[in-house]
Design a protein around this motif. Sequence first.
Motif, PDB file in Angstrom:
ATOM      1  N   TYR A 173       0.705  -1.168  -0.008  1.00 15.06           N
ATOM      2  CA  TYR A 173      -0.306   0.452   0.145  1.00 15.06           C
ATOM      3  C   TYR A 173       1.156   1.794  -0.364  1.00 15.06           C
ATOM      4  N   ILE A 174       1.944   0.965   1.065  1.00 12.82           N
ATOM      5  CA  ILE A 174       2.200   3.060   1.207  1.00 12.82           C
ATOM      6  C   ILE A 174       3.376   2.576  -0.130  1.00 12.82           C
ATOM      7  N   GLY A 175       3.921   1.460  -0.712  1.00 13.06           N
ATOM      8  CA  GLY A 175       5.048   1.731  -1.784  1.00 13.06           C
ATOM      9  C   GLY A 175       4.072   2.085  -3.274  1.00 13.06           C
ATOM     10  N   LEU A 176       2.874   1.830  -3.370  1.00 15.20           N
ATOM     11  CA  LEU A 176       2.223   2.359  -4.515  1.00 15.20           C
ATOM     12  C   LEU A 176       2.108   2.918  -4.774  1.00 15.20           C
ATOM     13  N   GLU A 177       0.986   4.262  -2.935  1.00 17.70           N
ATOM     14  CA  GLU A 177       0.402   5.319  -3.028  1.00 17.70           C
ATOM     15  C   GLU A 177       1.332   5.913  -2.781  1.00 17.70           C
ATOM     16  N   LEU A 178       2.618   5.781  -2.246  1.00 17.30           N
ATOM     17  CA  LEU A 178       2.796   6.951  -1.751  1.00 17.30           C
ATOM     18  C   LEU A 178       4.095   7.175  -3.359  1.00 17.30           C
ATOM     19  N   SER A 179       4.282   6.332  -4.123  1.00 21.47           N
ATOM     20  CA  SER A 179       4.904   6.586  -5.008  1.00 21.47           C
ATOM     21  C   SER A 179       4.414   7.853  -6.043  1.00 21.47           C
ATOM     22  N   ALA A 180       2.851   7.104  -5.846  1.00 22.07           N
ATOM     23  CA  ALA A 180       2.164   8.210  -6.901  1.00 22.07           C
ATOM     24  C   ALA A 180       2.414   9.303  -6.421  1.00 22.07           C
ATOM     25  N   ALA A 181       1.803   9.716  -5.583  1.00 20.49           N
ATOM     26  CA  ALA A 181       2.020  10.833  -4.480  1.00 20.49           C
ATOM     27  C   ALA A 181       3.932  11.935  -5.103  1.00 20.49           C
ATOM     28  N   MET A 182       4.325  11.100  -4.582  1.00 18.71           N
ATOM     29  CA  MET A 182       6.325  11.795  -5.267  1.00 18.71           C
ATOM     30  C   MET A 182       5.826  11.834  -6.874  1.00 18.71           C
ATOM     31  N   ARG A 183       5.272  10.755  -7.374  1.00 18.50           N
ATOM     32  CA  ARG A 183       5.381  11.277  -8.413  1.00 18.50           C
ATOM     33  C   ARG A 183       4.680  13.065  -9.128  1.00 18.50           C
ATOM     34  N   LEU A 184       3.638  12.635  -8.327  1.00 19.47           N
ATOM     35  CA  LEU A 184       2.394  14.287  -8.840  1.00 19.47           C
ATOM     36  C   LEU A 184       3.942  14.949  -8.133  1.00 19.47           C
ATOM     37  N   ASN A 185       4.243  14.821  -7.524  1.00 25.90           N
ATOM     38  CA  ASN A 185       5.567  15.574  -6.917  1.00 25.90           C
ATOM     39  C   ASN A 185       6.135  15.961  -7.443  1.00 25.90           C
ATOM     40  N   ASN A 186       6.098  16.061  -8.299  1.00 23.75           N
ATOM     41  CA  ASN A 186       7.610  15.748  -9.766  1.00 23.75           C
ATOM     42  C   ASN A 186       8.619  15.499  -9.437  1.00 23.75           C
ATOM     43  N   PHE A 187       9.122  14.514  -8.216  1.00 24.82           N
ATOM     44  CA  PHE A 187       9.859  13.680  -7.939  1.00 24.82           C
ATOM     45  C   PHE A 187      10.459  12.486  -8.878  1.00 24.82           C
ATOM     46  N   ASP A 188      11.581  12.420  -8.942  1.00 20.28           N
ATOM     47  CA  ASP A 188      12.228  10.827  -9.881  1.00 20.28           C
ATOM     48  C   ASP A 188      11.903  10.035  -8.908  1.00 20.28           C
ATOM     49  N   VAL A 189      11.149   8.983  -9.725  1.00 19.78           N
ATOM     50  CA  VAL A 189      10.843   7.514  -8.139  1.00 19.78           C
ATOM     51  C   VAL A 189      11.490   6.595  -8.650  1.00 19.78           C
TER      52      VAL A 189
END
Length: 434
Positions: A173-189
């Motif tokens: 859960y955390i990996g999938l939801e947070l990688s999406a959130a970090m990508r939305l914040n324009n991070f290289d994920v």
Amino acid sequence: MAEKSFKYVILGGGVAAGYAAREFAKQGVKPGELAIISQEAVAPYERPALSKAYLFPESPARLPGFHVCVGSGGERQLVEWYAEKGIALILSTQIVKADLASRALISAAGETFKYQILIIATGSSVIKLTDFGVKGADAKNIFYLREIDDADKLVEAIKSKKNGKAVLVGGGYIGLELSAAMRLNNFDVTMVYPEPWCMPRLFTAGIAAFYEGFYANKGIKIVKGTVAVGFTADANGEVKEVKLKDGRVLEADIVVVGVGGRPLSVLFKGQLEEEKGGIKTDGFFKTSVPDVYAVGDVATFPLKLYNEMRRVEHVDHARKSAEQAVRAIFASEHGEPIDEYDYLPYFYSRAFSLSWQFYGDNVGEAVLFGDNNPASENAKFGSYWIQDGKVVGAFLEGGTPEENKAIAKVAKVQPPAGSLDQLAKEGLTFAAKI
């Protein structure tokens, strides 16, 4: 230190505590009878918001917006709500000892809280890499997400490391939801996990292939079959690199770890019967000690549908088990009968434009139906699980509320399956007929 006494005490200030408080109010609890003791500094809130809308770059969720019980369409319970109901909200208070024999809880500050009836709603704590002695895992900007304080620190780091590199350790859960959130914040994920595919406790290879493809199309790199074995830090003590077991080294400005949790039941070791890693309860969430109940993540309870003892870590069960325990308490006080807890396991997640729901049990053979091409504009697909000739579980990505209700019904009713090919062909039509 002073001693305070209450008829009812809820230990823990998460989702379960908030929903239990609402049920107490419905049942007519009198002012001064109920206290909630929480380590957190804020009233109970809907925890799932932390891994979703809290981290959005645009219009992020903030308190008081997601206090319970808004997650299920109920009234928002602000601090004032508890005050109006005469419920004592005892915040920023850590309980360090529970003496069930003398019905007393002792705080780190030395206060004693006496109760007649106790509800244990302590939830889970996150498993940390420092627990396993992973080298450098105590560097700055390595985050775990459980409480609002964790989310606030992560938000600050996102601002200070603008457009940086983020590594997500774990594919649940955390990996999938947070990688999406970090990508939305324009991070290289980059996501790293040891399993052959993401969310292995629930997803089949066919389901996971869609999400991995979708995430790859969003620019998220996925590294499977290996784990983080060490971290290096810069002169400020901030994480700089993630060392993987397969020898690779990933640059990182921010690392978020989501490798699971464990039930917070240490205060009750040796005082309560345990099973399958949780506190053993009956269908009313009563434990082995009279007048002590356990709900949410910490409870191992009889799952009627499958005739077995289970522990379920999910917000839906936290809400419903809390309500059941409170109803059971009042029913026993009034000498009235109440039905045992009859729970249908339910899990869901939202990330990017995606939204899936799952009901039932993911055991037996699985059959995939629908369009699971990650490049599709409006992908909609699902899966049924078949055991002993019956459909026992159902998963759906991109479903409407009606379709989600239909798959829930399938999982509850457990209709005969027929052939797997036929099920794959029929897809949602099968669920609509039940």
